[in-house]
Write an enzyme that holds these catalytic residues in place. Sequence first.
Site, PDB file in Angstrom:
ATOM      1  N   ASP A 110       0.442   5.499  -1.724  1.00 13.82           N
ATOM      2  CA  ASP A 110      -0.920   6.909  -1.823  1.00 13.82           C
ATOM      3  C   ASP A 110      -0.232   7.362  -2.594  1.00 13.82           C
ATOM      4  O   ASP A 110      -0.741   8.201  -2.489  1.00 13.82           O
ATOM      5  CB  ASP A 110      -1.202   6.805  -0.616  1.00 13.82           C
ATOM      6  CG  ASP A 110      -2.467   6.161   0.093  1.00 13.82           C
ATOM      7  OD1 ASP A 110      -3.499   5.985  -0.295  1.00 13.82           O
ATOM      8  OD2 ASP A 110      -1.792   5.579   1.559  1.00 13.82           O
ATOM      9  N   ASP A 169       2.866   2.236   3.697  1.00 10.00           N
ATOM     10  CA  ASP A 169       1.575   3.425   3.163  1.00 10.00           C
ATOM     11  C   ASP A 169       2.018   4.823   3.232  1.00 10.00           C
ATOM     12  O   ASP A 169       2.070   5.784   3.647  1.00 10.00           O
ATOM     13  CB  ASP A 169       1.193   3.667   5.025  1.00 10.00           C
ATOM     14  CG  ASP A 169      -0.466   4.516   5.246  1.00 10.00           C
ATOM     15  OD1 ASP A 169      -1.248   4.558   4.168  1.00 10.00           O
ATOM     16  OD2 ASP A 169      -0.703   4.614   5.951  1.00 10.00           O
ATOM     17  N   HIS A 214      -8.776  -1.251   7.897  1.00  2.99           N
ATOM     18  CA  HIS A 214      -9.870  -0.166   7.991  1.00  2.99           C
ATOM     19  C   HIS A 214     -11.008  -0.750   8.463  1.00  2.99           C
ATOM     20  O   HIS A 214     -11.987   0.069   8.914  1.00  2.99           O
ATOM     21  CB  HIS A 214      -9.573   0.374   7.002  1.00  2.99           C
ATOM     22  CG  HIS A 214      -8.910   2.063   6.890  1.00  2.99           C
ATOM     23  ND1 HIS A 214      -8.369   2.727   7.418  1.00  2.99           N
ATOM     24  CD2 HIS A 214      -7.885   2.014   5.902  1.00  2.99           C
ATOM     25  CE1 HIS A 214      -7.939   3.032   6.619  1.00  2.99           C
ATOM     26  NE2 HIS A 214      -7.142   3.424   5.743  1.00  2.99           N
ATOM     27  N   HIS A 267       0.249  -1.054  -0.023  1.00  4.59           N
ATOM     28  CA  HIS A 267      -0.088   0.341  -0.326  1.00  4.59           C
ATOM     29  C   HIS A 267       1.249   1.786   0.191  1.00  4.59           C
ATOM     30  O   HIS A 267       1.699   2.040   0.756  1.00  4.59           O
ATOM     31  CB  HIS A 267      -1.016  -0.172   0.846  1.00  4.59           C
ATOM     32  CG  HIS A 267      -2.173   1.258   0.783  1.00  4.59           C
ATOM     33  ND1 HIS A 267      -3.572   0.558   1.021  1.00  4.59           N
ATOM     34  CD2 HIS A 267      -1.602   2.693   1.501  1.00  4.59           C
ATOM     35  CE1 HIS A 267      -4.040   1.897   0.552  1.00  4.59           C
ATOM     36  NE2 HIS A 267      -3.221   3.331   1.215  1.00  4.59           N
ATOM     37  N   HIS A 316      -2.665  -2.929   4.498  1.00  4.57           N
ATOM     38  CA  HIS A 316      -1.333  -1.372   5.633  1.00  4.57           C
ATOM     39  C   HIS A 316      -1.697  -1.681   7.210  1.00  4.57           C
ATOM     40  O   HIS A 316      -2.415  -0.694   7.335  1.00  4.57           O
ATOM     41  CB  HIS A 316      -1.075  -0.815   4.971  1.00  4.57           C
ATOM     42  CG  HIS A 316      -2.892  -0.030   5.119  1.00  4.57           C
ATOM     43  ND1 HIS A 316      -3.644  -0.098   3.748  1.00  4.57           N
ATOM     44  CD2 HIS A 316      -3.173   1.654   4.742  1.00  4.57           C
ATOM     45  CE1 HIS A 316      -4.545   0.713   3.862  1.00  4.57           C
ATOM     46  NE2 HIS A 316      -4.398   1.757   4.846  1.00  4.57           N
ATOM     47  N   HIS A 354     -13.457   2.642   3.986  1.00  8.48           N
ATOM     48  CA  HIS A 354     -12.007   3.835   4.777  1.00  8.48           C
ATOM     49  C   HIS A 354     -12.492   4.106   6.173  1.00  8.48           C
ATOM     50  O   HIS A 354     -12.490   3.563   7.360  1.00  8.48           O
ATOM     51  CB  HIS A 354     -11.187   4.668   3.920  1.00  8.48           C
ATOM     52  CG  HIS A 354     -10.596   5.888   4.260  1.00  8.48           C
ATOM     53  ND1 HIS A 354     -10.328   6.790   4.265  1.00  8.48           N
ATOM     54  CD2 HIS A 354      -9.108   4.959   4.638  1.00  8.48           C
ATOM     55  CE1 HIS A 354      -8.974   7.143   5.086  1.00  8.48           C
ATOM     56  NE2 HIS A 354      -8.370   6.263   4.688  1.00  8.48           N
ATOM     57  N   GLU A 401      -8.821   2.146  -2.188  1.00 11.54           N
ATOM     58  CA  GLU A 401      -8.530   2.673  -1.051  1.00 11.54           C
ATOM     59  C   GLU A 401      -9.808   3.197  -0.744  1.00 11.54           C
ATOM     60  O   GLU A 401     -10.131   4.754  -0.652  1.00 11.54           O
ATOM     61  CB  GLU A 401      -7.821   2.651   0.046  1.00 11.54           C
ATOM     62  CG  GLU A 401      -7.601   2.862   1.523  1.00 11.54           C
ATOM     63  CD  GLU A 401      -6.132   3.895   1.601  1.00 11.54           C
ATOM     64  OE1 GLU A 401      -5.976   3.159   3.158  1.00 11.54           O
ATOM     65  OE2 GLU A 401      -5.749   4.490   1.172  1.00 11.54           O
TER      66      GLU A 401
END
Length: 418
Positions: free
Chosen positions: A93, A346, A257, A91, A278, A216, A189
């Site tokens: 971003d 992350d 999450h 993961h 993650h 999320h 995500e």
Amino acid sequence: MSTLFAVLAAAFLVGAVLACSDLDPAVPAADLEGRSASAAADLAPSDTLDLTSDGGAIAMPSRDVERLVASDSLWAEALRIHYDALVLDGHVDTPSLMVNRGYRITERHRRDHLDLPRMADGGLDGAFFAAYVARSYGEGQEATDRALELIEETKRQVSETDDAEIATSAADVRAARARGRAAILLGLEGGHALQGSVDVLRVLAGNGIRYVTLTHTNTNAFADASTDVARWGGLNDLGRELVREMNRLGVLVDLSHVSDAAAFDALEATRAPVILSHSSCRALYGHVRNAPDDVLEAVAENGGAVMINFYDTYIGEGQVDLEDVLDHVDHAVRVAGVDHVGLGSDFDGVPSLPAGLEDVTRLPWITYGLLQRGYSETAIRKILGGNTIRVLEAADHVASRYRDLEVEPIPTRPPTDR
């Protein structure tokens, strides 16, 4: 021959002998205490996992290699393993930076955490680029459009370089590495971008999404989030239907999450291994975003993998560092087993990282740290990427069972009547 290269050559020869031996030296106690089998072992048994070389050369500048090896000869072995292993991140971003700031992944940056030049430096062979959709986009077409925008920008930038390519399968990842390119996989995500619709899920799968984080920070139309008020007590019937459709499409179910109840409901509904792309360990630090031991055990039984998050807020209180992250790896291995642990940094999605893991170029320090703790080369290769690609292969295998049921191609645009 210089002292440095003599040490590296000796390390290579030792590794080659060990790879051909039935012995697996220096396996930590955590390996032995971990779970030895999983319910999904028939899909891709860990003892047949392909841990062969990806052919990578040590990308670190020679002066840095010399300095590290001079400080501790164990670094020669760490560098040999790290740059030879297939290293995958569950993961990152970075797509949000690409859309929001015009961030170019082909350029080397001093800020932020990841770009293609620094991926090469850090020995990272591939990563799931997350199409992160904030809860503020709601649960309608605007959220789906945001996901598609992130996907399209990622594909556009990747198409403009010879240093990377989009991958949608385990075979694609291996092919990319054979061509000397970074493998860029895509994940969603924020399950609210599905609009609670199987049709939208199919659209996103058709655009290359290979996992969906069911929630999320917000509870949505089909699943409860770990950081929001529960509405369904886990997953509702729609959530179970979406999980089954993900199985059919070869899309991994991502439990990062989600609430603990939603995680168990998804594990009951799925017919393919799941991931936590993650997440770290709640037993070590009691943040609700971390996975409790019973979820780790259940993921192992399912054949899936938990990918340890580097975000310092999830790792511990105060100033945390690389050793604290390695503690989370150790704990996950002890509870779930070495066949079920990976890395999910992350990067570019968090404001701060532990000391010693400031960006992707620091990944070799994880390999060195694992060697220091007594992990075998086989165990390290699994954690660095072997387990992640195994789960991908298992999802592909499950999806292949459904292919005869496919009545029409997977679409790449929403139905016109939505």
